[in-house]
Design an enzyme around this catalytic site. Structure first.
Site, short mmCIF file in Angstrom:
data_model
loop_
_atom_site.label_atom_id
_atom_site.label_comp_id
_atom_site.label_asym_id
_atom_site.label_seq_id
_atom_site.Cartn_x
_atom_site.Cartn_y
_atom_site.Cartn_z
N GLU A 1 26.68 19.17 72.27
CA GLU A 1 27.86 19.90 71.80
C GLU A 1 27.99 21.28 72.46
OE1 GLU A 1 28.29 19.17 67.30
OE2 GLU A 1 26.21 18.66 67.74
N SER B 1 29.53 16.65 65.21
CA SER B 1 30.71 16.30 66.01
C SER B 1 30.91 14.80 66.14
CB SER B 1 30.62 16.95 67.40
OG SER B 1 30.69 18.35 67.30
N TYR C 1 38.21 17.43 69.00
CA TYR C 1 38.32 18.60 69.87
C TYR C 1 39.40 18.49 70.92
CZ TYR C 1 34.01 19.71 67.50
OH TYR C 1 33.09 19.96 66.53
N ARG D 1 30.65 24.33 55.88
CA ARG D 1 31.76 23.39 55.73
C ARG D 1 31.20 22.06 55.26
NH1 ARG D 1 33.14 21.55 60.68
NH2 ARG D 1 32.44 19.46 60.10
N ASP E 1 31.90 18.04 54.42
CA ASP E 1 32.75 16.91 54.74
C ASP E 1 32.68 15.92 53.58
OD1 ASP E 1 33.25 18.13 57.16
OD2 ASP E 1 31.74 16.98 58.24
N GLU F 1 28.25 15.21 54.39
CA GLU F 1 27.32 16.11 55.07
C GLU F 1 27.85 17.53 54.99
OE1 GLU F 1 28.01 15.96 59.69
OE2 GLU F 1 28.10 13.91 58.90
N ASN G 1 27.79 21.47 57.19
CA ASN G 1 27.57 22.14 58.46
C ASN G 1 27.30 23.61 58.22
OD1 ASN G 1 28.63 20.06 60.74
ND2 ASN G 1 29.85 19.87 58.88
N GLY H 1 32.52 24.50 63.40
CA GLY H 1 33.22 24.77 64.64
C GLY H 1 34.28 25.85 64.45
#
Length: 343
Positions: A35, A171, A240, A279, A281, A294, A296, A300
């Site tokens: 990433e 990602s 992305y 963050r 999900d 999950e 983060n 991003g």
């Protein structure tokens, strides 16, 4: 970005910088993970936003020059914007603290817990959060026991469809949705290309949302949930490269459902001992149950990333918000390797 309605009022009010001295922040971006490109894009975007808010910024790759550069610069704060192993598994954060520097964000120990999806799912489930049933299996076990027998046992236990993903990673790299048993071997091969251990979890159909959490010193607050709609998989390319995904910011949720997803994200943030920003999900099934997938610790920050979309949906200027995160981190009690901040 598609907006389904006017931005909802937020409990979050970014701080107005009160000192004339510009904070000196070292951003870490790049590294050697899969990433890397995303991390570089995140670093450039955050650097631009912070400079617009009057912050003195330097941008550093993670290579042999990093330690001498940080030692010489002695920044007020180091903000890791690294994705993948070294950036999110706590190791670079350990080095920053070994140098006696302060971090923005989650410390190394809690980063290691959140980086491991199976461990994070176990921790949040103990806090009362629902997460899809799963198993975690290393590649070596398939060789030792025979892949066919293990795969049959997976289908027999979890049923179909299932989601196969690396137990550590981000990602959506190496992630596959498996709807028939004959797709499972290939999904395992693709997963093991990105890590030696696979997490296989029961797939949940429903509305996919991401909820970002920020803490400016008064406790974690959820930004508006972002709804993610895509015809195909929400994979690396979709995340992305603009055009493959439709985002609704804020998500098209009933008030009680929005409150539920925000509560799950904040509960996960606290249960995992995360700091400043994260963050989560999530998926909301047809019965309205919120499932944690999950979390983060380094969301991003690119032009298509979800935390910046959520902040803008709440009416926040990104430069002001990021400076507020910096100032809240500097205002907090300093912590060392043995302190709470090392978690």
């Amino acid at each position: 970005m598609t907006s389904s309605s006017a931005p909802a009022p937020s409990a979050l009010t970014p701080l107005v910088p009160g000192s004339s001295a510009a904070p000196r922040v070292a951003l870490l971006a790049g590294g050697l993970s899969h990433e890397r490109d995303v991390s570089i894009r995140s670093g450039r975007r955050v650097a631009e936003a912070l400079r617009s808010a009057g912050v003195e910024v330097s941008l550093h790759d993670v290579d042999a020059d990093l330690v001498p550069a940080l030692t010489e610069l002695a920044p007020d704060l180091v903000w890791p914007l690294l994705h993948g192993a070294s950036g999110e598994d706590g190791s670079v954060r350990d080095v920053v603290q070994l140098l006696g520097l302060r971090l923005l964000g989650t410390g190394p120990r809690a980063s290691r817990v959140a980086w491991s999806k199976p461990i994070a799912k176990t921790v949040v489930s103990r806090a009362g959060i629902v997460t899809p049933e799963f198993v975690t299996l290393p590649q070596s076990l398939f060789r030792e026991l025979g892949a066919g027998r293990v795969l049959d046992a997976i289908v027999g236990r979890l049923g179909l469809p299932v989601v196969v993903k690396p137990s550590r990673g981000g990602s959506a790299l190496g992630v596959s949705v498996v709807r028939s048993a004959d797709e499972l071997p290939r999904a395992m091969v693709e997963c093991f290309a990105y890590g030696g251990t696979a997490l296989i979890e029961r797939a949940v159909d429903g509305v996919e949302v991401a909820v970002s959490v920020v803490d400016l010193g008064d406790g974690p607050v959820a930004l508006p949930p972002i709804e993610i709609v895509t015809d195909g998989p929400y994979d690396y390319d979709a995340r992305y490269n603009p055009g493959r995904v439709e985002y609704f910011a804020p998500a098209r949720l009933a008030p009680e459902t929005r409150a539920a997803v925000e509560d799950v994200a904040i509960t996960a943030h606290r249960a995992l001992g995360l700091a400043r920003l994260s963050r989560a999900d999530l998926i909301i099934d047809e019965d309205g149950v919120v499932h944690f997938l999950e979390v983060n610790v380094t969301p991003g920050m690119t032009e298509t990333s979800l935390l910046p979309q959520a902040a803008e949906a709440a009416g926040h200027n990104l430069g002001a918000l990021y400076r507020a995160l910096v100032e809240a981190s500097l205002a907090a009690e300093p912590t060392g390797l043995a302190g709470v901040g090392a978690l």
